[in-house]
Design a protein around this motif. Structure first.
Motif, mmCIF file in Angstrom:
data_model
loop_
_atom_site.group_PDB
_atom_site.id
_atom_site.type_symbol
_atom_site.label_atom_id
_atom_site.label_comp_id
_atom_site.label_asym_id
_atom_site.label_seq_id
_atom_site.Cartn_x
_atom_site.Cartn_y
_atom_site.Cartn_z
ATOM 1 N N PRO A 182 -3.775 4.201 -8.592
ATOM 2 C CA PRO A 182 -3.979 5.354 -7.321
ATOM 3 C C PRO A 182 -2.600 6.606 -8.287
ATOM 4 N N ARG B 133 0.505 5.446 -2.046
ATOM 5 C CA ARG B 133 -0.051 6.634 -1.862
ATOM 6 C C ARG B 133 1.274 6.949 -2.696
ATOM 7 N N ALA C 54 0.408 7.818 -5.800
ATOM 8 C CA ALA C 54 -1.125 8.640 -5.952
ATOM 9 C C ALA C 54 -0.083 10.220 -5.789
ATOM 10 N N ASP C 55 0.799 10.356 -5.472
ATOM 11 C CA ASP C 55 1.366 11.413 -4.633
ATOM 12 C C ASP C 55 2.996 11.860 -6.318
ATOM 13 N N GLY D 36 -4.152 9.786 -8.531
ATOM 14 C CA GLY D 36 -3.357 11.475 -7.883
ATOM 15 C C GLY D 36 -3.166 12.949 -9.548
ATOM 16 N N THR E 256 0.202 -1.015 0.093
ATOM 17 C CA THR E 256 -0.143 0.057 0.242
ATOM 18 C C THR E 256 0.779 1.163 0.012
ATOM 19 N N ALA E 257 1.999 1.306 0.483
ATOM 20 C CA ALA E 257 3.131 2.553 0.855
ATOM 21 C C ALA E 257 3.413 2.845 -0.836
#
Length: 218
Positions: A179, A103, A106-107, A183, A99-100
């Protein structure tokens, strides 16, 4: 349009003849093997030489006679050769499980989307409709084949993405690719200081389409 396609096909023929030959070839030989006119072959040979894909050489004759101009594939790396960026992407994505990484994707998407959309001028007030239009243009340029679905107030409530430019990667790395896409869209809206943003991306929500949900920006 067909002329460009034909030209590309002939250039590929010329290049294939050169790649197949163990020794450098002259323009007439290349034209004969490719089944094209020598002048056509010379035109494509000039372009391939200028692009750095092949090398033009002058062979000194063994006996009496003029030097012979020949062509060969450029040794080592050559621009215009076949590339395998999909394989590279697959390798890199395989190093980012969990999951990291979602993220982080997405960033990264948000940062890129905000940068590429171009910030609105401070005095410019971008309406929701204009922001959606500009984001749709960006998504179309990126080959997402977007289609707005109008809501109750005549503003799009959803955007249908009918084509995924990274489909083969998304099938195995949905937790990263999706993601990243969301993003990217959120970053594009943020870059416009838009009153509308994307809140959710539902992968393959419809047959042949992903759905992006829009809502007022917080």
């Amino acid at each position: 349009m067909s002329g460009h396609a034909d030209g590309g096909a002939r250039r590929r023929q010329v290049l294939d003849v050169i790649y197949r030959s163990p020794a450098p070839l002259g323009a007439s030989e290349i034209a004969g093997q490719a089944g094209i006119h020598p002048n056509t072959a010379r035109f494509h040979l000039g372009a391939l030489t200028a692009d750095g894909v092949i090398e033009r050489m002058v062979e000194e004759p063994c006996g009496p006679g003029r030097p012979r101009v020949v062509y060969r594939a450029r040794p080592g790396m050559a621009r215009g050769g076949e590339r395998r960026y999909g394989v590279l992407a697959e390798i890199l994505l395989g190093c980012l499980p969990g999951t990291a990484s979602g993220r982080a994707a997405a960033d990264a998407g948000r940062a890129w989307g905000e940068r590429v959309i171009g910030r609105a001028a401070p005095i410019e007030q971008v309406s929701g409709a204009e922001a959606v239009t500009r984001v749709l243009v960006l998504l179309d340029e990126l080959a997402f084949a977007p289609e707005a679905v109008t809501g109750e107030d005549d503003l799009p409530a959803r955007v249908r993405l009918r084509h995924c430019p990274f489909l083969e990667l998304a099938e195995h790395h949905r937790d990263i690719i999706c993601p990243l896409h969301l993003g990217l869209i959120q970053g594009a809206f943020a870059g416009l200081s838009s009153p509308v943003t994307a809140t959710e991306l539902t992968p393959f929500a419809e047959s042949g389409a992903c759905i992006v949900h829009l809502a007022p920006a917080g």
